[in-house]
Enzyme design. Structure first.
Site, PDB file in Angstrom:
ATOM      1  N   ASP A 215      38.515  44.461  25.742  1.00  0.00           N
ATOM      2  CA  ASP A 215      38.659  44.081  26.906  1.00  0.00           C
ATOM      3  C   ASP A 215      40.389  44.984  26.784  1.00  0.00           C
ATOM      4  OD1 ASP A 215      41.186  42.040  27.321  1.00  0.00           O
ATOM      5  OD2 ASP A 215      39.877  40.989  26.413  1.00  0.00           O
ATOM      6  N   HIS A 274      46.708  40.168  27.949  1.00  0.00           N
ATOM      7  CA  HIS A 274      45.323  39.873  27.806  1.00  0.00           C
ATOM      8  C   HIS A 274      44.263  39.931  26.511  1.00  0.00           C
ATOM      9  CE1 HIS A 274      41.284  39.485  29.632  1.00  0.00           C
ATOM     10  NE2 HIS A 274      41.715  38.603  30.205  1.00  0.00           N
ATOM     11  N   SER A 444      38.909  33.347  31.449  1.00  0.00           N
ATOM     12  CA  SER A 444      38.803  35.323  30.546  1.00  0.00           C
ATOM     13  C   SER A 444      39.366  33.925  28.837  1.00  0.00           C
ATOM     14  CB  SER A 444      40.038  35.285  30.699  1.00  0.00           C
ATOM     15  OG  SER A 444      39.987  36.658  31.497  1.00  0.00           O
TER      16      SER A 444
END
Ligand code: CA
Length: 564
Positions: A215, A274, A444
């Site tokens: 990621d 994220h 996601s």
């Protein structure tokens, strides 16, 4: 295929009760007697046709039991590599877009090429070799002269030893920036989300289970994550030495494959938010009186950082080098599961090949289905392929996004043959940078629920193969019409997928639907062990209905005993 029958007579309120159990276990089981005991004192009536049995076909038969997940023998030579090419070799000269890393090229040489020839080919266009694959002989990532990627790709393809050469195309985090105020773990609790809460009655994860978070980056010292972060036992932090001689210097918690260092959080929030959110869904520490709980309360999060701050936009994070990151995940760190919440619309040969090779190691590659491209309206991936989740490899699980209430998120891609199932992805609360918590939306966020479930299943059944784990996940889904256009037709049910479950026979009408017999029994399958005892209990201990049809026991492997 389905095996056993048995008469019950131990329910207090019963009169000569018996019903038929059909055992659908992964291997043909000989008929066997099992003891069936309920915790309820309420009624279970006699079946309509005592002693008869009925074969259900709702899910189809499970596959034959898979072999243990030992690496298969895989010979990677020129023939194999050429057989995997998705387009003619010369087509690689035509770059699909200019959205790629300016300095990098992936190049695959014939593995039989001798050292001097390899050096001559690579150094003809490279300023340095960034990375040499250990899993795929002859695969390199090189830094090219003057950053001229098109020229380098063309020059490389002039050499007959080069099987393909391609840019390192940019990938995008599949998150939607609109935060929500739904400050709740609907995704984990009760029956609204992925039913992790019920699974946790049985198993909350293994501290031995390594899961790669491939990621943007990751706040390793977040208080809800720090105790679940993998620590490479062979590496001494910050001494500038590759102590364990695995090819990576100071890879204490994983590696930053973009900046070539051991720090997975060196861009702070821009390339950390994220990944921190994704990691929390997989494995925020549970039952620690802090924040949130991930699908796995205990696990080892292995961090692979792909993110660099966009040179033209300091608030944006570009993702590169996922092929190298995946190799670290399954080969260097030995992860059986990775989460990949990013994607693009470029078929990349190096990425495809690395996922294919990871399969030989039993690796499960869980990936987001994508968020509808530039307009943010979900697309049909069967028509417009999205990668990496869309590669036709059976160790990939592609995940769409579900909202609270069961709808498919408007941004979520779908696909009857290319997207496997749904999972919570709308307004999901998890860990964020700054040791904090927040909501995010996206496929996601859906993908790490499934990656977490895969890890939970493997934690409980360490010998299960990747295909058995995938079978459990896809066959355990809650059927949901909003996800008709997925392979499974439903959404993640961690509880079912972890254990053994019951389905009522065709024509059953008493307790929920055929596919979800425990709909009215929130705690219906209180214990669903791999082996041992399956307890059946209604939520309120006042089960007044009757079971008057066959019940099917679902598990890809057995044996299972019914009892108290
Ligand atoms: Ca090392």
């Amino acid at each position: 295929m389905c095996a056993f029958t048995h008469a019950i007579n131990r329910f207090g309120a019963l009169t000569a009760a018996s019903f038929v159990l059909l055992a659908c276990l992964g291997r043909p089981a000989a008929a066997q007697e099992v003891e069936v005991v309920g915790r309820s004192n309420a009624g279970v009536a006699a079946p309509n046709n005592p002693g008869s049995s009925q074969t259900l076909s709702a899910f189809g038969a499970p596959p034959a039991r898979e072999p243990a997940a030992a690496p298969e023998k895989l010979v990677i030579d020129r023939d194999w590599l050429e057989s995997r090419l998705h387009q003619p070799r010369d087509e690689f000269r035509n770059l699909k877009s200019d959205d790629y890393a300016r300095q990098h090229v992936y190049v695959q040489l014939d593995p039989a090429t001798d050292r001097d020839t390899s050096d001559a080919i690579l150094m003809g266009v490279a300023t340095k070799v960034r990375w040499r694959s250990q899993a795929i002989p002859g695969l390199f990532s090189i830094e090219v002269v003057d950053g001229d990627v098109p020229n380098a790709v063309n020059a490389l393809l002039d050499s007959p030893e080069v099987i393909y050469a391609e840019p390192d195309y940019r990938q995008y985090a599949d998150t939607d920036p609109n935060d929500s105020k739904w400050d709740d773990l609907w995704n984990m609790r009760g029956n609204d989300g992925c039913r992790a809460q019920w699974a946790w009655d049985e198993f909350t994860g293994s501290s031995n289970m390594k899961i790669a978070i491939i990621d943007s980056g990751f706040q390793t010292n977040h208080p809800d994550l720090v105790n679940n972060v993998w620590v490479n036992p062979g590496e001494i932090a910050g001494n500038g030495i590759d102590d364990d001689n695995n090819g990576y210097v100071d890879d204490v918690n994983g590696y930053d494959v973009v900046n070539d260092d051991g720090d997975p959080y060196d861009n702070g929030a821009t390339c950390g938010g994220h990944g921190t959110h994704v990691a929390g869904i997989v494995g925020a520490r549970g039952n620690n009186s802090t924040g949130v709980a991930g699908v796995n309360w205990q696990c080892k999060l292995v961090l692979l950082k792909l993110g660099v701050v966009n040179p033209n936009d300091a608030t944006d994070c570009d993702l590169y080098n996922y092929t190298q990151a995946l190799e670290y995940a399954f080969l260097t760190a030995g992860c059986r599961v990775s989460n990949n919440s990013y994607g693009s619309y470029s078929f990349e040969q190096s990425q495809f090949n690395m996922i294919d090779v990871s399969r030989a190691y039993g690796h499960i590659f869980v990936a987001s289905a994508g968020n509808g491209g530039t307009d943010g309206v979900g697309d049909n991936n069967d028509v417009t392929p999205h990668y990496p989740d869309g590669y036709n490899l059976d160790n990939i699980i592609s995940v769409a996004s579900m909202e609270l209430g069961g709808g498919r998120s408007g941004f979520s891609n779908f696909g009857s043959t290319t997207v496997d199932l749904g999972a919570p992805g709308g307004s999901v609360l998890s860990t964020i940078e700054g040791s904090s918590y927040g909501n995010k939306n996206g496929t996601s966020m859906a993908s790490p629920h499934v990656a977490g479930a895969a890890a939970l299943i493997l934690g409980k059944y360490p010998d299960a193969s990747y295909s058995t784990v995938k079978w459990r996940i896809l066959n355990g889904v809650i059927q949901n019409n909003n996800f008709n256009q997925t392979v499974s037709g439903g959404v993640l049910n961690v509880h079912k997928s972890l254990g053994v479950w019951l389905d009522f026979g065709a024509g059953g009408s008493h307790l929920g639907t055929r596919f979800e017999p425990v709909a009215n029994m929130a705690d219906g399958l209180q214990k669903t062990p791999w082996t041992g005892v399956l307890n059946i209990k209604p939520a309120n201990n006042s089960w007044t209905g009757t079971i008057n049809q066959s019940i099917e026991i679902r598990a890809p492997e057995g044996p299972v005993t019914i009892g108290q």
